[in-house]
Design an enzyme around this catalytic site. Structure first.
Site, PDB file in Angstrom:
ATOM      1  N   ASP A  64       6.355  -6.854   0.245  1.00 14.17           N
ATOM      2  CA  ASP A  64       6.588  -7.705   1.415  1.00 14.17           C
ATOM      3  C   ASP A  64       5.255  -8.059   2.081  1.00 14.17           C
ATOM      4  OD1 ASP A  64       6.053  -5.231   2.584  1.00 14.17           O
ATOM      5  OD2 ASP A  64       7.570  -5.443   4.132  1.00 14.17           O
ATOM      6  N   ASP A  73       4.269  -2.807   2.770  1.00 21.31           N
ATOM      7  CA  ASP A  73       4.755  -1.432   2.900  1.00 21.31           C
ATOM      8  C   ASP A  73       6.112  -1.250   2.216  1.00 21.31           C
ATOM      9  OD1 ASP A  73       6.347  -2.769   4.726  1.00 21.31           O
ATOM     10  OD2 ASP A  73       5.832  -1.501   6.440  1.00 21.31           O
ATOM     11  N   ASP A 103       3.485  -7.300   4.710  1.00 23.46           N
ATOM     12  CA  ASP A 103       2.535  -6.270   5.158  1.00 23.46           C
ATOM     13  C   ASP A 103       2.402  -5.143   4.151  1.00 23.46           C
ATOM     14  OD1 ASP A 103       5.038  -5.227   5.648  1.00 23.46           O
ATOM     15  OD2 ASP A 103       4.542  -4.358   7.582  1.00 23.46           O
ATOM     16  N   SER A 154       6.441  -7.375   9.473  1.00 20.44           N
ATOM     17  CA  SER A 154       6.948  -6.817   8.232  1.00 20.44           C
ATOM     18  C   SER A 154       7.611  -7.891   7.368  1.00 20.44           C
ATOM     19  CB  SER A 154       7.907  -5.661   8.531  1.00 20.44           C
ATOM     20  OG  SER A 154       8.252  -4.984   7.352  1.00 20.44           O
TER      21      SER A 154
END
Length: 563
Positions: A304, A308, A306, A147
């Site tokens: 960010d 999400d 990833d 993440s």
């Protein structure tokens, strides 16, 4: 657990057997005693979100062996619960270091267990993995990502067939399978190339991304409203996965005046321009804000690695760019969604908004004004996804209109079951352009909400506790808070809510809430993904100045207590 482990024996075992990754061998040979202890004092924790940790050698690190053990345990779970011939997994990765290696490792192990694997042929966000799991009717999903963590981290997130991160009971079952395995002896293996030749590993076709983009576009609430779509947008994917889906989605919606932050445009797991690629923090947004000023842009958006989470900044009346918190963006989106649904006459009969317990209470006041029910869940978007699943079982999924968490995660549809920054970016840009067409800025709109519902200040502070010693210190602080705190400075604690006990039918969690007055509280919880103790403060007051004074007092006392 750490006291009973023979760290030197584990180290020697790894020195002998960890030969498949030359980087691990070099690291093992260079370790001093302190590094050995930190690498082996525990197994990397497998929780409801899977694994996350520092990349490197040892049981407490992300490497091909800890990934292999987790994959074999997850495979054993799938073999038990899914019928032969219908077992399949979707896998994706972001731009993280070792991401491709970990994806290939996981895919080859699933294939060796007779489980068909679908992989994206390129880096792809969390929401597209959640979507592919559902679209391809897979038994499960895996996302290789850490993440928003610094570059030294990677992770392994696990999803059920509904595209939601595993429920607690299922995660516990997977953990039991993992713990029963010998990390070097019990892993079924198959060469990655052989998996392709046998048809057990396949690439996910482009049509899946196209279907995902269409679902995101379906969340638009513009209706027949005419707006100026030539708003000037600066966008940064923070060297992650967002570039292709975000830009494609915005372009297809008619928003084409987009400037990309060049230094953060392409995948780079070292994140050279910001050590902590998290749109929650100012440093990660700094370069984008420079671009926005130079371009005289209307709006800055950053996702960010990833994709999400999403952060935004807009110009104030002095022409300076102002960052919005996750709570502020969440409240703006909630109000926009409710007002537009009402205007378009598509508000469901029994609408529901879901938020986490650490997210602002202002959201509930906004929801109440639209007669929208608020459901509070534990921290983690998996619990929001779980609520969608429960609604779906009752054939009530259309009642869900929005879910958000203060850590910059949002979702307005049910096509995925995790937070979706592609969806959120489209809605934010649309909302910005809609209000701009009426001569209203997002700052104006936010102040309007504060004037109507009362000013609320919500802040988050993270206290770092690295290594074995830090882990023990964190546990000790939570024990003190739980057992020994009856007052807080000169303030009375009106109520202490311990989520390790059943609270409103929520699962047990290591979370404590201290209510200091009707308008003030703070929440303490250890992070589930980082060596941090997090403190959430919420203060409601007549105005910003009064709220800030109250908040600073609570923050000062917490800092003293935690240190």
């Amino acid at each position: 657990m750490g006291e009973t482990r023979d760290i030197n024996k584990l180290y020697q075992l790894w020195l002998k057997n960890a030969v498949d990754d030359i980087d691990l061998k070099k690291e093992l040979l260079s370790m001093d005693e302190k590094e050995k202890e930190d690498a082996f004092y525990r197994d990397l924790e497998f929780g409801t979100g899977g694994l996350r940790g520092v990349i490197g050698a040892g049981t407490n690190r992300m490497n091909i062996y800890t990934v292999s053990k987790a994959t074999q345990g997850f495979a054993n779970y799938i073999l038990k619960h899914c019928k032969e011939g219908k077992r399949s997994v979707a896998i994706s990765r972001d731009s993280r270091i070792k991401g491709e290696l970990f994806l290939n490792t996981a895919a080859s192990i699933f294939a060796a267990n007779g489980i068909k694997v679908y992989i994206y042929p390129y880096i792809s966000p969390v929401p597209t993995l959640s979507f592919a799991t559902r679209y391809l009717k897979c038994s499960a999903g895996v996302m290789i990502t850490a993440s928003h963590n610094p570059s030294k981290y990677n992770g392994y997130k696990v999803y059920g067939k509904d595209g939601c991160q595993l429920a607690n009971d299922d995660a516990d079952e997977v953990l039991s399978y993992i713990e029963s395995l010998d990390i070097f002896k019990d892993i079924k293996k198959m060469p990655f190339d052989l998996g392709f030749k046998k048809g057990l590993i396949k690439y996910i076709e482009p049509e899946v991304l196209t279907a995902f983009i269409q679902e995101v576009k379906n969340q638009s609430l513009l209706g027949k409203s005419r707006i100026d779509k030539d708003v000037s947008i600066v966008y940064s994917p923070l060297n992650g996965t967002g570039l292709v889906p975000v830009k494609r989605c915005l372009n297809e919606m008619g928003f084409t005046n987009i400037t990309i932050v060049k230094e953060q445009e392409f995948p780079n797991g070292y994140f050279p321009t910001c050590s902590y690629p998290n749109p929650e923090i100012k440093e990660a947004m700094a370069l984008g804000m420079e671009y926005a000023k130079k371009c005289d842009a209307d709006l800055l958006v950053a996702t960010d690695p990833d994709c999400d989470r999403v952060g935004i900044a807009v110009k104030n009346s002095e022409g300076e760019f102002v960052l919005f918190s996750g709570n502020e963006t969440g409240c703006l989106l909630l109000d926009y969604i409710c007002s537009r649904r009402r205007a378009l006459k598509i508000m469901p009969e029994d609408p529901i908004m879901v938020k986490t317990i650490v997210s602002t209470p202002l959201a509930k006041r906004i929801a109440d004004s639209y007669k929208v029910k608020t459901i509070d869940v534990l921290t983690g978007f998996k619990y929001i996804g779980e609520q969608i699943r429960l609604l779906e079982k009752r054939k009530k999924q259309n009642s869900y209109i929005f879910g958000f968490e203060e850590s910059y995660g949002y979702l307005s549809g049910t096509y995925v079951r995790d937070k979706d920054a592609v969806n959120a970016t489209e809605l934010i840009v649309e909302m910005f352009a809609y209000y701009k067409s009426k001569g209203i800025s997002l700052i104006d709109k936010l102040n309007e909400l504060y004037k109507k519902f009362g000013y609320t200040l919500n802040t988050l502070y993270s206290f770092e506790f690295e290594g074995k010693e830090g882990f023990s210190k964190m546990q000790s602080i939570m024990k003190t808070l739980r057992e020994d705190i009856s007052s807080f400075g000169d303030m009375e604690i009106k109520e202490k809510i311990d989520y390790m006990k059943k609270v409103n039918n929520l699962p047990k969690a290591d979370v404590l809430k201290f209510v200091l007055s009707d308008d003030e509280y703070f929440i303490a919880r250890p992070s589930g993904t980082e060596p941090k103790l997090k403190a959430y403060i919420s203060v409601s007051a007549k105005n910003k100045e009064e709220a800030k004074i109250k908040e600073e007092k609570i923050h000062s006392l917490l800092t003293e207590l935690f240190k």
